[in-house]
Design a protein around this motif. Sequence first.
Motif, PDB file in Angstrom:
ATOM      1  N   LEU A 176      -1.043  -5.848   1.013  1.00 13.36           N
ATOM      2  CA  LEU A 176      -2.288  -6.535   0.678  1.00 13.36           C
ATOM      3  C   LEU A 176      -1.908  -7.892   0.099  1.00 13.36           C
ATOM      4  O   LEU A 176      -1.118  -7.972  -0.859  1.00 13.36           O
ATOM      5  CB  LEU A 176      -3.093  -5.731  -0.342  1.00 13.36           C
ATOM      6  CG  LEU A 176      -4.363  -6.416  -0.870  1.00 13.36           C
ATOM      7  CD1 LEU A 176      -5.323  -6.772   0.258  1.00 13.36           C
ATOM      8  CD2 LEU A 176      -5.061  -5.532  -1.902  1.00 13.36           C
ATOM      9  N   MET A 216     -10.038  -4.865   3.450  1.00 15.93           N
ATOM     10  CA  MET A 216     -10.918  -4.356   2.394  1.00 15.93           C
ATOM     11  C   MET A 216     -12.261  -4.013   3.025  1.00 15.93           C
ATOM     12  O   MET A 216     -12.696  -4.677   3.959  1.00 15.93           O
ATOM     13  CB  MET A 216     -11.200  -5.434   1.339  1.00 15.93           C
ATOM     14  CG  MET A 216     -10.098  -5.715   0.374  1.00 15.93           C
ATOM     15  SD  MET A 216     -10.649  -7.042  -0.735  1.00 15.93           S
ATOM     16  CE  MET A 216      -9.135  -7.281  -1.669  1.00 15.93           C
ATOM     17  N   TYR A 239      -5.473   0.116  -4.310  1.00 18.64           N
ATOM     18  CA  TYR A 239      -6.027  -1.179  -4.735  1.00 18.64           C
ATOM     19  C   TYR A 239      -7.532  -1.266  -4.536  1.00 18.64           C
ATOM     20  O   TYR A 239      -8.068  -2.305  -4.153  1.00 18.64           O
ATOM     21  CB  TYR A 239      -5.301  -2.347  -4.037  1.00 18.64           C
ATOM     22  CG  TYR A 239      -3.798  -2.243  -4.180  1.00 18.64           C
ATOM     23  CD1 TYR A 239      -3.212  -2.308  -5.437  1.00 18.64           C
ATOM     24  CD2 TYR A 239      -2.977  -2.036  -3.075  1.00 18.64           C
ATOM     25  CE1 TYR A 239      -1.846  -2.184  -5.587  1.00 18.64           C
ATOM     26  CE2 TYR A 239      -1.615  -1.910  -3.212  1.00 18.64           C
ATOM     27  CZ  TYR A 239      -1.042  -1.985  -4.472  1.00 18.64           C
ATOM     28  OH  TYR A 239       0.300  -1.852  -4.612  1.00 18.64           O
ATOM     29  N   ASN A 294     -10.172   0.150  -0.178  1.00 25.68           N
ATOM     30  CA  ASN A 294      -9.146   0.284   0.846  1.00 25.68           C
ATOM     31  C   ASN A 294      -9.758   0.949   2.094  1.00 25.68           C
ATOM     32  O   ASN A 294     -10.386   1.995   1.986  1.00 25.68           O
ATOM     33  CB  ASN A 294      -8.012   1.144   0.266  1.00 25.68           C
ATOM     34  CG  ASN A 294      -6.854   1.307   1.229  1.00 25.68           C
ATOM     35  OD1 ASN A 294      -7.035   1.528   2.414  1.00 25.68           O
ATOM     36  ND2 ASN A 294      -5.656   1.198   0.691  1.00 25.68           N
ATOM     37  N   TYR A 319       0.850  -1.202   0.000  1.00 24.29           N
ATOM     38  CA  TYR A 319       0.000   0.000   0.000  1.00 24.29           C
ATOM     39  C   TYR A 319       0.880   1.244   0.000  1.00 24.29           C
ATOM     40  O   TYR A 319       1.903   1.285   0.680  1.00 24.29           O
ATOM     41  CB  TYR A 319      -0.864   0.054   1.263  1.00 24.29           C
ATOM     42  CG  TYR A 319      -1.949  -0.987   1.365  1.00 24.29           C
ATOM     43  CD1 TYR A 319      -3.042  -0.972   0.512  1.00 24.29           C
ATOM     44  CD2 TYR A 319      -1.890  -1.969   2.350  1.00 24.29           C
ATOM     45  CE1 TYR A 319      -4.060  -1.905   0.634  1.00 24.29           C
ATOM     46  CE2 TYR A 319      -2.900  -2.911   2.475  1.00 24.29           C
ATOM     47  CZ  TYR A 319      -3.982  -2.869   1.616  1.00 24.29           C
ATOM     48  OH  TYR A 319      -4.986  -3.797   1.752  1.00 24.29           O
ATOM     49  N   LEU A 335      -8.333 -12.997   3.141  1.00 24.79           N
ATOM     50  CA  LEU A 335      -7.106 -12.200   3.187  1.00 24.79           C
ATOM     51  C   LEU A 335      -6.067 -12.810   4.130  1.00 24.79           C
ATOM     52  O   LEU A 335      -6.411 -13.406   5.145  1.00 24.79           O
ATOM     53  CB  LEU A 335      -7.417 -10.774   3.631  1.00 24.79           C
ATOM     54  CG  LEU A 335      -8.337  -9.949   2.731  1.00 24.79           C
ATOM     55  CD1 LEU A 335      -8.484  -8.538   3.279  1.00 24.79           C
ATOM     56  CD2 LEU A 335      -7.809  -9.910   1.298  1.00 24.79           C
ATOM     57  N   GLY A 393      -3.563  -7.138   5.188  1.00 25.61           N
ATOM     58  CA  GLY A 393      -4.293  -5.979   4.694  1.00 25.61           C
ATOM     59  C   GLY A 393      -5.760  -6.009   5.068  1.00 25.61           C
ATOM     60  O   GLY A 393      -6.171  -6.702   6.006  1.00 25.61           O
TER      61      GLY A 393
END
Length: 293
Positions: free
Chosen positions: A112, A72, A51, A104, A45, A67, A70
Amino acid sequence: MSTPQLSPARDARVGDLPVRRALPTRGRRTVGGWCFLDHLGTATYREDRRYDVAPHPHIGLQTVTWLLEGGMVHRDSLGSEQLIRPGQLNLMSAGSGVVHAEENPGLRSGHLHGFQLWIAQPEGTRHAHAAFDHHADLPAVEVTNGLATVFMGQFAHGTSPARRDRDVVGVELRLSPGPSAVAIEPRFEHALVVATGEIVVEGMAVTPGSVAYLPPGGDEVALTATEDTVALLIGGAPLDDPVLMWWNFVGRSFEEFATAYKSYVGRDEPFGDVNSSLARVEAVPPPTFIERH
Ligand code: MN
């Protein structure tokens, strides 16, 4: 068990995010009901590397987000808003249609890393209303030299609480160096993808960027991690209802895709707005003519 097959994943990008697409590949479209597998990152990042994935539609599939690093924020046209962190499952069942974005959550450093997968929905649920589920608490079961977190289906003594439209399994494996024999469902075909590290399966070294296909028939698979390894094992009963994929849609005909495309472009239900600052992804019209052989 029968001999596994090793194939390269394909390098692709989702916006700025580098991915390794392990499904579909030229040689293999599905593993059980799983029809899409992207290994996301590892990406760093930055201020100008968020992203984000802007709002886009789906039909006929479930998105499975898992994940390793990171975060989301999932937003969709049902009004869902959900932060996902490593070790948690986001499961969106698109059914007859939904629009979603993955954004993000404000991360400007760090990494990520993770997976996004799709499961083709069966006839019984693919025309149903969309749904979204988040699971923060998933069963972890010990395996020799490691730990397995069961996010879909049943594995060893663990059963995921997640909705399951098809007979599938999805497990994150965290293995220490050494052998691990894990029990698998003999009716299922499986795929093994390594996120970090290396696993030797039936004499074949699986590393990030490749995918091992394990045909049905075995009730156990012998995995040997050569270093600390994180991997995904997915499986399911081979499809007896072949599915068609185009863009973000899974269905049975291009006519269905054309209908969904028109509704998405027209912002008709069920392709309503997402509470996102990002502009909708522009749709490409599906081919109107299919060459049949
Ligand atoms: Mn999506």
